[in-house]
Design an enzyme around this catalytic site. Structure first.
Site, PDB file in Angstrom:
ATOM      1  N   HIS A  40      -8.961 -50.168  36.069  1.00 60.79           N
ATOM      2  CA  HIS A  40      -7.979 -49.549  35.167  1.00 60.79           C
ATOM      3  C   HIS A  40      -8.590 -48.522  34.212  1.00 60.79           C
ATOM      4  O   HIS A  40      -7.953 -47.546  33.854  1.00 60.79           O
ATOM      5  CB  HIS A  40      -7.168 -50.610  34.411  1.00 60.79           C
ATOM      6  CG  HIS A  40      -7.946 -51.393  33.401  1.00 60.79           C
ATOM      7  ND1 HIS A  40      -8.704 -52.489  33.748  1.00 60.79           N
ATOM      8  CD2 HIS A  40      -8.091 -51.249  32.065  1.00 60.79           C
ATOM      9  CE1 HIS A  40      -9.282 -52.981  32.659  1.00 60.79           C
ATOM     10  NE2 HIS A  40      -8.920 -52.248  31.622  1.00 60.79           N
ATOM     11  N   LYS A  72     -12.743 -43.664  32.105  1.00 57.90           N
ATOM     12  CA  LYS A  72     -13.644 -43.548  30.955  1.00 57.90           C
ATOM     13  C   LYS A  72     -15.024 -43.020  31.359  1.00 57.90           C
ATOM     14  O   LYS A  72     -15.823 -42.665  30.484  1.00 57.90           O
ATOM     15  CB  LYS A  72     -13.781 -44.909  30.247  1.00 57.90           C
ATOM     16  CG  LYS A  72     -12.562 -45.250  29.412  1.00 57.90           C
ATOM     17  CD  LYS A  72     -12.771 -46.526  28.633  1.00 57.90           C
ATOM     18  CE  LYS A  72     -11.547 -46.846  27.782  1.00 57.90           C
ATOM     19  NZ  LYS A  72     -11.671 -48.184  27.175  1.00 57.90           N
ATOM     20  N   HIS A 118      -8.128 -40.607  29.619  1.00 55.10           N
ATOM     21  CA  HIS A 118      -8.777 -41.458  30.627  1.00 55.10           C
ATOM     22  C   HIS A 118      -7.842 -41.987  31.720  1.00 55.10           C
ATOM     23  O   HIS A 118      -8.282 -42.127  32.862  1.00 55.10           O
ATOM     24  CB  HIS A 118      -9.627 -42.574  29.978  1.00 55.10           C
ATOM     25  CG  HIS A 118      -8.869 -43.776  29.521  1.00 55.10           C
ATOM     26  ND1 HIS A 118      -8.355 -43.878  28.251  1.00 55.10           N
ATOM     27  CD2 HIS A 118      -8.535 -44.928  30.164  1.00 55.10           C
ATOM     28  CE1 HIS A 118      -7.748 -45.056  28.136  1.00 55.10           C
ATOM     29  NE2 HIS A 118      -7.842 -45.699  29.278  1.00 55.10           N
ATOM     30  N   HIS A 150      -1.411 -47.859  32.657  1.00 58.00           N
ATOM     31  CA  HIS A 150      -1.733 -49.036  31.834  1.00 58.00           C
ATOM     32  C   HIS A 150      -1.674 -48.779  30.328  1.00 58.00           C
ATOM     33  O   HIS A 150      -1.858 -49.700  29.535  1.00 58.00           O
ATOM     34  CB  HIS A 150      -3.073 -49.666  32.243  1.00 58.00           C
ATOM     35  CG  HIS A 150      -4.291 -48.923  31.793  1.00 58.00           C
ATOM     36  ND1 HIS A 150      -4.728 -47.771  32.406  1.00 58.00           N
ATOM     37  CD2 HIS A 150      -5.175 -49.165  30.804  1.00 58.00           C
ATOM     38  CE1 HIS A 150      -5.827 -47.346  31.804  1.00 58.00           C
ATOM     39  NE2 HIS A 150      -6.124 -48.176  30.817  1.00 58.00           N
ATOM     40  N   HIS A 151      -1.414 -47.519  29.908  1.00 52.87           N
ATOM     41  CA  HIS A 151      -1.176 -47.270  28.475  1.00 52.87           C
ATOM     42  C   HIS A 151       0.245 -46.801  28.198  1.00 52.87           C
ATOM     43  O   HIS A 151       0.554 -46.341  27.098  1.00 52.87           O
ATOM     44  CB  HIS A 151      -2.196 -46.259  27.923  1.00 52.87           C
ATOM     45  CG  HIS A 151      -3.562 -46.865  27.747  1.00 52.87           C
ATOM     46  ND1 HIS A 151      -3.841 -47.767  26.752  1.00 52.87           N
ATOM     47  CD2 HIS A 151      -4.699 -46.730  28.480  1.00 52.87           C
ATOM     48  CE1 HIS A 151      -5.117 -48.153  26.862  1.00 52.87           C
ATOM     49  NE2 HIS A 151      -5.657 -47.546  27.914  1.00 52.87           N
ATOM     50  N   ASP A 158      -4.652 -56.933  30.095  1.00 53.95           N
ATOM     51  CA  ASP A 158      -5.720 -56.257  29.346  1.00 53.95           C
ATOM     52  C   ASP A 158      -5.590 -56.547  27.845  1.00 53.95           C
ATOM     53  O   ASP A 158      -6.560 -56.912  27.175  1.00 53.95           O
ATOM     54  CB  ASP A 158      -5.602 -54.745  29.622  1.00 53.95           C
ATOM     55  CG  ASP A 158      -6.801 -53.958  29.115  1.00 53.95           C
ATOM     56  OD1 ASP A 158      -7.880 -54.552  28.975  1.00 53.95           O
ATOM     57  OD2 ASP A 158      -6.644 -52.741  28.863  1.00 53.95           O
TER      58      ASP A 158
HETATM   59 FE   LIG Z   1      -7.473 -47.899  29.176  1.00 51.85          FE
END
Ligand SMILES: [Fe+2]
Length: 328
Positions: free
Chosen positions: A190, A194, A219, A243-244, A272
């Site tokens: 995920h 980064k 990212h 995922h954000h 997460d």
């Molecule tokens: Fe993240």
């Protein structure tokens, strides 16, 4: 050397069969169905030749049992009469390789056995190659994630916990087991984006400036780019991109809401955050699972899919979350 199990209640037939496979094979001879089942429970075999009509335990029962305990072994049925119904049962229930009618031609039976065992060897080689390939790609995924994670503050165990929380949540949300396991593995990727985030931002001890936040927020889509277009990583791309995102549409990068956010991404977000709350970080002590759940529940429908929050709570109550946390 291959092991053949020969099963017949007629001692003469059994002796003939044993004789014809004396050379080049290890043979086990079972007098009747009951002994055949006993042998199957105790000895690994490569191929079974079994008579159909036997008292107490019939051939199809022996071969059905073989399918359960040694599914790999080739199953051949010997029939002394044209019993269509029992043949059908056997083909359906025991998935037999072939049936041979009595009296049989020894050369023909021998050839059948040779061919069947060749196919078995090929299948086993293929299975081994597939297992090795599967292990290799799973290892590659984990290595890649650890490399990306090494740039960040978190530990490898965070990734493993997220993987298992994701898998458990997916199953709770009705996803089939195989897909859920794949989702779990892909969840480890995920934050792969980064890799493209400068260390000065990732490791900055102070608060990020607005400009640095902008870079940090790249990212998810950097992850999608890193994951390329291989169909195998489709779920990983969904997860990285989504995922954000927040359930109410206030997240990033696209501001998607509700079910427009892929299920996999909604699951990983929850997994997460739950893990981040319940583990020690350089800037905070770990929260108890109860307080993390209370916090998450107060954000149901805002950050998280409310139906999923309910499932997370159930996984806490039945002990699944505690079990996963204790594993890593
Ligand atoms: Fe993240």
């Amino acid at each position: 050397m291959h092991t053949l199990l020969l099963v017949d209640d007629d001692p003469d037939v059994l002796a003939t069969l044993t004789r014809s496979f004396r050379k080049g094979y290890k043979t086990l001879s079972a007098n009747g169905g009951e002994e055949g089942i006993e042998f199957l429970n105790e000895h690994p075999v490569d191929l079974i030749i079994c008579d159909q009509r036997m008292p107490n335990v019939s051939g199809d029962q022996v071969l059905s049992h073989a399918l359960q305990v040694q599914p790999d072994a080739i199953r051949i049925l010997l029939t002394g009469y044209a019993d269509v119904e029992s043949l059908l049962t056997c083909v359906n229930d025991a998935h037999i390789y072939k049936y041979v009618t009595k009296p049989w031609d020894p050369a023909e039976l021998n050839l059948t056995v040779v061919r069947a065992l060749e196919a078995l060897v090929l299948k086993r080689n293929l299975d081994t190659a597939r297992e090795q390939l599967e292990t290799a790609y799973k290892d590659a995924v984990v290595m890649l994630c650890l490399a990306a994670e090494g740039k960040d503050q978190d530990t490898a165990s965070h990734l493993y916990r997220v993987q298992h929380y994701t898998e458990a949540l997916a199953v709770a949300m009705g996803v089939d087991k195989e897909t859920a396991a794949h989702m779990g593995l892909m969840s480890m990727l995920h934050d792969i984006g980064k890799l493209a985030t400068p260390d000065a931002i990732l490791k900055k001890p102070d608060k990020l400036t607005a400009e640095e936040w902008e870079i940090m927020r790249e990212h998810p889509l950097n992850g999608v780019r890193i994951l390329g277009n291989n169909p195998f990583y489709e779920t990983a791309r969904e997860i990285s991109a989504g995922h954000h995102e927040n359930y109410d549409g206030t997240g990033y990068p696209h501001g998607l809401s509700g079910n427009h956010i892929p299920l996999s991404a909604r699951i990983v977000k929850l997994a997460d955050v739950f893990d981040a709350l319940t583990t020690k970080r350089p800037y905070k002590e770990p929260w108890t699972m109860e307080s993390a759940l209370t916090h998450i529940e107060s954000h149901a429908g805002i950050m998280f899919d409310p139906a999923m929050v309910v499932e997370l709570k159930k996984l806490f109550i039945d002990g699944t979350l505690t079990r996963i946390k204790s594993m890593f």
